[in-house]
Design an enzyme around this catalytic site. Structure first.
Site, short mmCIF file in Angstrom:
data_model
loop_
_atom_site.label_atom_id
_atom_site.label_comp_id
_atom_site.label_asym_id
_atom_site.label_seq_id
_atom_site.Cartn_x
_atom_site.Cartn_y
_atom_site.Cartn_z
N GLU A 202 -8.09 -7.07 3.03
CA GLU A 202 -7.38 -8.20 2.43
C GLU A 202 -6.82 -9.19 3.46
O GLU A 202 -5.67 -9.61 3.36
CB GLU A 202 -6.23 -7.68 1.56
CG GLU A 202 -6.70 -6.77 0.46
CD GLU A 202 -5.55 -6.08 -0.29
OE1 GLU A 202 -5.68 -5.93 -1.51
OE2 GLU A 202 -4.55 -5.71 0.33
C1 TNX Z 1 -4.66 -2.69 -2.30
S1 TNX Z 1 -7.14 -1.75 -1.39
C2 TNX Z 1 -4.35 -2.52 -0.97
C3 TNX Z 1 -2.98 -2.18 -0.60
C4 TNX Z 1 -2.08 -2.12 -1.79
C5 TNX Z 1 -2.79 -1.47 -2.94
C6 TNX Z 1 -1.95 -1.27 -4.15
C7 TNX Z 1 -6.46 -1.95 -0.02
C8 TNX Z 1 -7.23 -1.52 1.11
N1 TNX Z 1 -5.24 -2.51 0.05
O1 TNX Z 1 -2.49 -3.09 0.34
O2 TNX Z 1 -0.95 -1.39 -1.45
O3 TNX Z 1 -3.88 -2.25 -3.27
O4 TNX Z 1 -2.60 -0.53 -5.12
#
Ligand code: TNX
Length: 542
Positions: free
Chosen positions: A356
């Protein structure tokens, strides 16, 4: 004249029968297996490769010894087992290093049994002894964990339980894992959990043969591992958490304590420093790490929950922070952090995050991944990253953690990288069970126990060669989790299902039989004080 005085009495046949019965009982202590002992034998999670019962029972008594055969680590496993069995039984259970024919003994010994592989074990329960054999100490350890599940649930009590017959159904179990990676991830960045909590977490996951503990050690809200060359990361970046509480961090000595405790449970710790996004805690600690004006960080006014640059962050949005690939200081920072982390991490992996990075330009992101790869390698470790790193120049030494995108999973596989499966709508254990669950989130799905169990890594992403699949991992993100009770509620009962997905052969997994086995764990969980979700999908025994 007869030497048998009763010959003339007319009771001859009756006496003979008594006599024979006495002989039989004095030589053979066999006792038929109780229904409960049989049920436990049939309820093991993860489901073993093969089991067969022989109908009788072994009973652990005050005379039982634990015999540790020769070889690396065998003694350590014997002591672990004795430590688990002593509190509730009150028995001495001495650990002896002797070759013993072993009546009244639990015998642990190394063998050469190709089929069992590195982690497998054979457990043979006879009327008067239990024998666990394996190729290595880790196999013996998983055999010992299986033995705990075969004993009455009360074995988990911390104080002596009187009047319990410590019975195990006789039979043979041969068992080994399907995948080498059976992981659990805990996010200690959004909310911090101390060393004792982590040890408890290890106790819980280890019972189900999870062998990887991935610690998410940094994120926008907090930096949780001491880096001696950059002390403000924890002094400033570790001071808070989601909701504005105190936060916290592990000193390197505390981290070593966690790693050591994990190692005694044959669990490898995989530390994650999330970069180049999810990095606000580092940016507030060292102003010079903040990106130059070329990075367009969305103005805080457009998204009220986001912090202004330079502020600590206690909200739960993602994707607003980034390191700057063009700054020299960025790589001094990354080199120092990964060098110190590698030095205190005995396991072979470093996780660099990579998820992300919404405000990192694509070209910069790819440049980051390629630099991470070299830096991790230079420190003698193998790189793992979330699925987005599939965009970088990968090779077979890199492992990609799939959480969402089939396209990234295929891209990683095409580049020869290995894959860990953490599909969010199946094994993100921070997802709520249903719309009434108070803890957790639901952006990926509501995940009931059955749904979490009903999928398979080999068929999850068509086009990914099975040989590239390292295994499965269940992440537990902690935006909404404050206490160990909260953690337990989301882990149980889904985690044992993830463990079975990673361990048991495909043909040994189906929801109908699994839910019956799962139902038989709840009494043990109550004794262990585990705060579990009583899913209506499971016909709980208690
Ligand atoms: C996605 S999926 C994230 C996290 C969040 C989570 C909450 C991913 C690698 N990153 O930063 O905490 O969703 O469900």
């Amino acid at each position: 004249m007869s030497v048998l005085p009763f010959k003339l009495s007319g009771f001859y046949p009756v006496h003979l029968l008594t006599f024979l019965t006495l002989i039989v009982f004095s030589c053979d202590r066999s006792k038929p297996a109780s229904p409960q002992a049989k049920l436990r034998f049939e309820s093991i999670i993860p489901n073993p490769v093969s089991t067969s019962m022989s109908g009788n029972m072994f009973t652990l008594t005050d005379d039982t010894r634990i015999v540790a055969g020769a070889g690396n680590g065998v003694d350590q496993v014997a002591k672990f087992l004795a430590g688990k069995l002593r509190p509730a039984t009150g028995f001495e259970l001495p650990v002896l290093n002797e070759e013993s024919s072993g009546k009244d003994a639990v015998i642990l010994s190394l063998a050469d049994d190709k089929e069992l592989g590195e982690e497998g074990y054979e457990l043979v329960v006879s009327d008067d002894q239990i024998k666990i054999t394996a190729n290595s100490a880790v196999g013996l350890f998983w055999g010992a964990q299986t033995l705990r599940l075969l004993l009455p649930d009360e074995i988990e009590e911390k104080k002596v339980v009187a009047n319990t017959a410590w019975e195990v159904a006789t039979g043979t179990i041969r068992d080994y894992p399907r995948f080498e990676w059976r992981g659990s991830m805990l996010d200690v960045a959004r909310h911090f959990f101390g060393v004792e909590d982590i040890k408890h977490f290890i106790d819980l996951i280890s019972l189900y043969k999870i062998n990887i503990l991935h610690l998410h050690l940094s994120d926008d809200q907090g930096w949780r591992i001491e880096i001696k060359s950059w002390p403000d990361l924890t002094e400033i970046g570790g001071r808070t958490q989601v909701g504005g509480g105190d936060g916290g961090y592990y000193t390197q000595e505390q981290y070593a304590e966690i790693v050591g405790y994990a190692a005694r449970h044959f669990i490898t710790v995989v530390p994650e420093i999330d970069m180049p996004g999810h990095i606000n805690a580092a940016l507030v600690s060292y102003k010079e790490l903040n990106p130059g004006p070329s990075i367009n960080r969305e103005p805080a006014s457009a998204r009220p929950d986001r912090p202004e640059a330079g502020e600590v962050y206690t909200g739960t949005e993602v994707g607003f922070s980034t390191l700057d690939v063009k700054k020299e200081v960025t790589f001094r920072f990354i080199n120092d952090v990964l060098r110190e982390l590698a030095a205190i991490t005995p396991g072979p992996y470093l996780h660099i995050g990579g998820d992300e990075a919404a405000v990192t330009k694509k070209a910069d992101y790819i440049a980051f991944v390629n630099r991470f790869k070299d830096i991790v390698k230079a420190n003698g470790k193998k790189m793992i990253g979330w699925e987005e790193i599939a965009q970088g120049d990968l090779d077979s030494t890199i492992t990609v953690q799939h959480w969402h995108s089939q396209q990234y999973a295929r891209m990683a596989a095409d580049k020869g990288a290995r894959l860990i499966f953490s599909p969010a709508e199946k094994v993100y254990l921070d997802m709520q069970y249903d719309s009434t669950t108070k803890l957790g989130l639901h952006w990926a799905a509501y995940i009931e126990v059955d749904s979490s169990y009903m999928w398979d890594p080999a068929t999850r992403v068509p086009g990914v060669d099975a040989s590239l699949i390292l295994g499965v991992e269940a992440p537990l993100w902690s935006e909404t989790l404050v206490t160990m009770n909260d953690i337990e509620f989301l882990l149980f009962p889904r985690l044992p299902g993830v463990a079975e997905t990673g361990w048991s052969p495909r043909e040994k997994r189906d929801w109908e039989t699994y839910k019956a086995r799962l139902a038989n764990q709840s009494r043990r969980w109550n004794i262990m004080g585990i705060n579990f979700y009583k899913s209506p999908k499971v016909p709980w025994a208690y």
